[in-house]
Design a protein around this motif. Structure first.
Motif, PDB file in Angstrom:
ATOM      1  N   VAL A 153     -17.138  20.255  28.103  1.00  0.00           N
ATOM      2  CA  VAL A 153     -16.246  20.781  27.067  1.00  0.00           C
ATOM      3  C   VAL A 153     -14.830  20.252  27.265  1.00  0.00           C
ATOM      4  O   VAL A 153     -14.141  19.890  26.296  1.00  0.00           O
ATOM      5  N   ALA A 154     -14.369  20.173  28.515  1.00  0.00           N
ATOM      6  CA  ALA A 154     -13.023  19.670  28.775  1.00  0.00           C
ATOM      7  C   ALA A 154     -12.887  18.212  28.340  1.00  0.00           C
ATOM      8  O   ALA A 154     -11.880  17.811  27.750  1.00  0.00           O
ATOM      9  N   ARG A 155     -13.890  17.396  28.642  1.00  0.00           N
ATOM     10  CA  ARG A 155     -13.827  15.990  28.242  1.00  0.00           C
ATOM     11  C   ARG A 155     -13.895  15.851  26.712  1.00  0.00           C
ATOM     12  O   ARG A 155     -13.261  14.966  26.134  1.00  0.00           O
ATOM     13  N   ALA A 156     -14.662  16.705  26.073  1.00  0.00           N
ATOM     14  CA  ALA A 156     -14.725  16.669  24.606  1.00  0.00           C
ATOM     15  C   ALA A 156     -13.370  17.016  24.000  1.00  0.00           C
ATOM     16  O   ALA A 156     -12.956  16.435  22.989  1.00  0.00           O
ATOM     17  N   SER A 157     -12.654  17.959  24.614  1.00  0.00           N
ATOM     18  CA  SER A 157     -11.326  18.314  24.119  1.00  0.00           C
ATOM     19  C   SER A 157     -10.369  17.134  24.261  1.00  0.00           C
ATOM     20  O   SER A 157      -9.596  16.825  23.341  1.00  0.00           O
ATOM     21  N   ALA A 158     -10.421  16.461  25.408  1.00  0.00           N
ATOM     22  CA  ALA A 158      -9.569  15.289  25.598  1.00  0.00           C
ATOM     23  C   ALA A 158      -9.936  14.184  24.616  1.00  0.00           C
ATOM     24  O   ALA A 158      -9.062  13.483  24.081  1.00  0.00           O
ATOM     25  N   PHE A 159     -11.230  14.021  24.348  1.00  0.00           N
ATOM     26  CA  PHE A 159     -11.679  13.010  23.385  1.00  0.00           C
ATOM     27  C   PHE A 159     -11.114  13.294  21.993  1.00  0.00           C
ATOM     28  O   PHE A 159     -10.612  12.387  21.317  1.00  0.00           O
ATOM     29  N   LEU A 160     -11.165  14.557  21.558  1.00  0.00           N
ATOM     30  CA  LEU A 160     -10.657  14.909  20.240  1.00  0.00           C
ATOM     31  C   LEU A 160      -9.142  14.717  20.171  1.00  0.00           C
ATOM     32  O   LEU A 160      -8.607  14.286  19.140  1.00  0.00           O
ATOM     33  N   THR A 161      -8.444  15.019  21.259  1.00  0.00           N
ATOM     34  CA  THR A 161      -6.998  14.797  21.284  1.00  0.00           C
ATOM     35  C   THR A 161      -6.671  13.319  21.115  1.00  0.00           C
ATOM     36  O   THR A 161      -5.760  12.939  20.363  1.00  0.00           O
ATOM     37  N   GLU A 162      -7.439  12.461  21.779  1.00  0.00           N
ATOM     38  CA  GLU A 162      -7.188  11.024  21.714  1.00  0.00           C
ATOM     39  C   GLU A 162      -7.546  10.436  20.349  1.00  0.00           C
ATOM     40  O   GLU A 162      -7.066   9.355  19.996  1.00  0.00           O
ATOM     41  N   LEU A 163      -8.391  11.121  19.570  1.00  0.00           N
ATOM     42  CA  LEU A 163      -8.690  10.629  18.224  1.00  0.00           C
ATOM     43  C   LEU A 163      -7.471  10.674  17.317  1.00  0.00           C
ATOM     44  O   LEU A 163      -7.397   9.943  16.331  1.00  0.00           O
TER      45      LEU A 163
END
Length: 693
Positions: free
Chosen positions: A412-422
């Protein structure tokens, strides 16, 4: 001295006569107008502007400005008569009311004549407009005018009522339901109504009331070439008026067998529905004891056809948009969910009923190599194509992180970082649940989302109170926010329901009420996941109004799977030499309990090789996982997970070598083996089976 041109009737004399004509019109409360048809511009003289209630410089020449001064209930009938005059290239005489800026209503009479060019094409309309208030007040005392006004008011009310009934309609089904209601038949004094829609060279009956079932069944889908009244109205683009049953039987022989059911029907009308110069359907009405249609009735029915056609066209466009949106949304959702022994699951997605019907809700499930199952539901902010696109990317990212073997909180933490980078300026909420179907061990991670609903084996239900973190995408770039992981045990026969907030949120109620209502729905529903998912969607739709899209995922652990005792997980500590011996003893005991004793010797040897390699080369702790593989006969799967990403390599071993034989033994003794990257390490596994006799 008198001007000679004036004496002989020259230009000055003609100008005087024109001026005198305008003065005469103005004295009698009249004015003149010219309507230029190609440009659509209307020209009023000063007297006409006064009659229409416009001050100097107020009128901009647009017809819509005139329509704003007229009463909405009278406007459709006026437009219908003007359209008929343009079509027949004749003239019109209209009485209607104008609302002046002061709010006062004035009866106005307009009379116009259509002027055509050399090719008989309408070029302009010229005419007069006058104040008819005194005239109508003088005649208003007669019963004839009072009756005419009542009829006109009733006809205007009919158009107004139907317009109001069609305002809230969205889909074609909504339009059909509104037009075939019993209240509409009462308003129209009609005995039956039928609505047909043009569909690929055919006319399909999409709604009816008062007709026999046999007639609707036999003519549900008919070719436009057939001799039928609805089809004829579509083909000719003209209304079809029938005044008696004999005429109906003569013009449409195929309807003759059904006419005895209409013992009192005397007249019928079949009105074409034309939108943007294209016939899209037809509306049919029959009347009991009616022998003719007056001019005003025909005018009202024509106006009614226009109102219905506009609503039907709008509904057709909505249905097409909604179908496209739903197709796009479904294409971004997983095509199927995995089948896992010991677990039964069901997923549902319902698009919103609002225009477009597309959003960012999603669900997903995947099975990890060790047999655990990851279930996810989430919701991306917004209801547009961008939300759906972000949803698709985020779903795939979550799936990839989970498949790499990261802990649930890290996924979940990596998914949050991924969405931020989008960098999409969108955030998302998410609920991730990781379940071991053999032991029931469950890990729950929540990111700004609703928690899961637990339905126990006895049918009681509760919302699981689990801590959560921020929604995805709200972290600063380059950071991974922390998300707490909650652990519980999903008992045999128990189920978890994961959903998005559209299932419980209603516009006029607190979300807490929706949550309580959902608990009652889950508790009162069937135990089987598919049936439970359908029951929950159906029971909650009436409460929420389907204003938001909804994703639902139900996971239920089997009651009698027997798998819970056929999995072993033993930690092996690098600083504790006895932990390897303890792991061997636990493995031997487990295989004996599982009636897999004949595999014990080989399994112990290979488990030791796997664990020793991990301790020597990974330089850290390891975990031995042993699980029964029931679908391969007497078989067991051994897996050792460590924190090193380096995969083992087979090396040549001489007689004096002290290492390098581990993989050789695994290749010789195991039925299969492999290495799986786990993101923060790796897992080396092998399967041991009973050799054939």
């Amino acid at each position: 001295m008198e001007h000679s041109g004036a004496r002989r009737g020259g230009p000055a004399a003609r100008g005087d006569r024109r001026a005198a004509a305008h003065v005469a019109l103005a004295v009698n409360g009249m004015g003149s107008f010219t309507w230029d048809l190609p440009s659509g511009v209307m020209h009023y003289d000063d007297a006409a502007l006064s009659v229409m209630g416009f001050g100097p410089g107020e009128f901009d020449g647009r017809l819509s400005t005139i329509g704003e001064r007229m009463l909405p209930v009278e406007l459709p009938a006026v437009e219908a008569q003007v359209d008929r005059a343009l079509e027949t290239k004749s003239g019109f005489s209209l009485y209607f009311r104008i609302r002046h800026p002061s709010g006062r209503l004035r009866w106005t009479h307009t009379q116009g004549h259509v002027v055509c060019d050399a090719h008989r094409r309408p070029l302009q309309v010229i005419g007069i407009v006058r104040d008819a208030s005194q005239e109508l007040r003088a005649i208003d005392q007669t019963e004839q005018l009072r009756q005419a006004r009542r009829d006109r008011r009733r006809q205007a009310d009919i158009v107004g009522y139907i317009s109001d009934a069609l305002v809230p309609t969205v889909t074609v089904d909504d339009v059909a339901e509104a037009l075939t209601s019993g209240r509409l038949l009462e308003r129209l004094d009609a005995s039956s109504v039928v609505l047909g829609l043009v569909d690929n060279g055919r006319i399909q009956l999409i709604g009816s009331n008062g007709l026999s079932r046999a007639l609707v069944r036999d003519f549900h889908l008919s070719s436009l070439d057939r001799a039928l009244p609805l089809a004829e109205a579509v083909r000719t683009r003209e209304p079809v008026f029938i005044t008696d049953r004999e005429e109906m039987a003569e013009r449409y022989p195929s309807l003759a067998p059904y006419l005895p059911a209409f013992s009192r029907a005397g007249a019928a009308v079949f009105q074409p529905l034309i939108a943007h110069d294209t016939p899209i359907g037809a509306l049919g009405l029959t009347y009991d004891g009616k022998a003719s249609f007056t001019h005003d009735e025909r005018t009202v029915l024509n106006a009614l056809g226009k109102v219905v056609a506009q609503s039907l066209q709008r509904a057709l466009l909505y249905d097409r948009e909604h179908e496209l949106a739903a197709g796009l949304q479904n294409a971004m959702l997983p095509g199927h969910t995995p089948r896992t022994p010991g677990l039964a699951s069901a997923t549902r997605y319902r698009p919103a009923s609002a225009r477009g019907g597309i959003g960012g809700d999603w669900y997903d499930m995947l099975t990890l190599p060790d047999g655990r199952v990851v279930a996810v539901v989430g919701d991306v902010q917004g209801h547009d194509v961008t939300a759906a696109a972000v949803m698709g990317q985020l779903r795939i990212a979550l799936r990839a992180y989970a498949a790499e073997g990261h802990p649930a909180a890290t996924v979940v933490a990596r998914a949050s970082a991924f969405l931020t980078e989008l960098d999409t300026d969108r955030f998302a909420t998410c609920l991730l649940v990781q379940i071991d179907p053999r032991t029931g061990h469950t890990v729950i991670v929540r990111a700004g989302h609703l928690g899961p609903v637990l339905r126990r084996a006895d049918g009681t239900c509760t919302w699981l109170d689990v801590p959560g973190g921020l929604p995805l995408g709200l972290s600063s770039p380059g950071s991974q926010p922390g998300y707490p992981a909650s652990e519980t045990v999903l008992g045999a026969g128990a189920a978890l329901l994961l959903c998005t907030d559209g299932l419980v949120e209603a516009r006029a109620a607190d979300i807490g009420q929706g949550c309580e209502r959902l608990l009652g729905s889950v508790a009162g529903g069937p135990a089987e996941p598919d049936a439970l998912a359908d029951h929950v969607l159906s029971s909650m739709s009436a409460y929420t109004g389907e204003e938001d899209d909804v994703a639902v995922l139900v996971v239920r652990r089997g009651r009698h799977s027997g798998e819970g005792s056929r999995r072993l997980e033993v930690p092996i500590r690098s600083v504790d030499p006895d932990s390897l011996h303890a792991a061997r003893r636990a493995l031997r005991s487990a295989l004996a309990d599982w009636s897999l004793g004949p595999l014990s010797e080989t399994a112990e040897l290979l488990a030791c090789e796997l664990a020793t390699n991990a301790l020597l080369h990974a330089r850290g702790d390891a975990t031995l996982t042993v699980s029964h593989v029931p679908d391969r006969g007497p078989a067991v799967r051994l897996a050792v997970t460590d924190a090193s990403p380096v995969s083992p390599r087979r090396r040549a071993a001489t007689e004096r070598s002290t290492s390098g034989r581990g993989l050789m033994l695994i290749e010789e003794l195991a039925a299969s083996w492999g290495v799986e990257s786990r993101g923060n390490g790796k897992t080396v596994w092998c399967e041991v089976t009973q050799p054939p006799p």
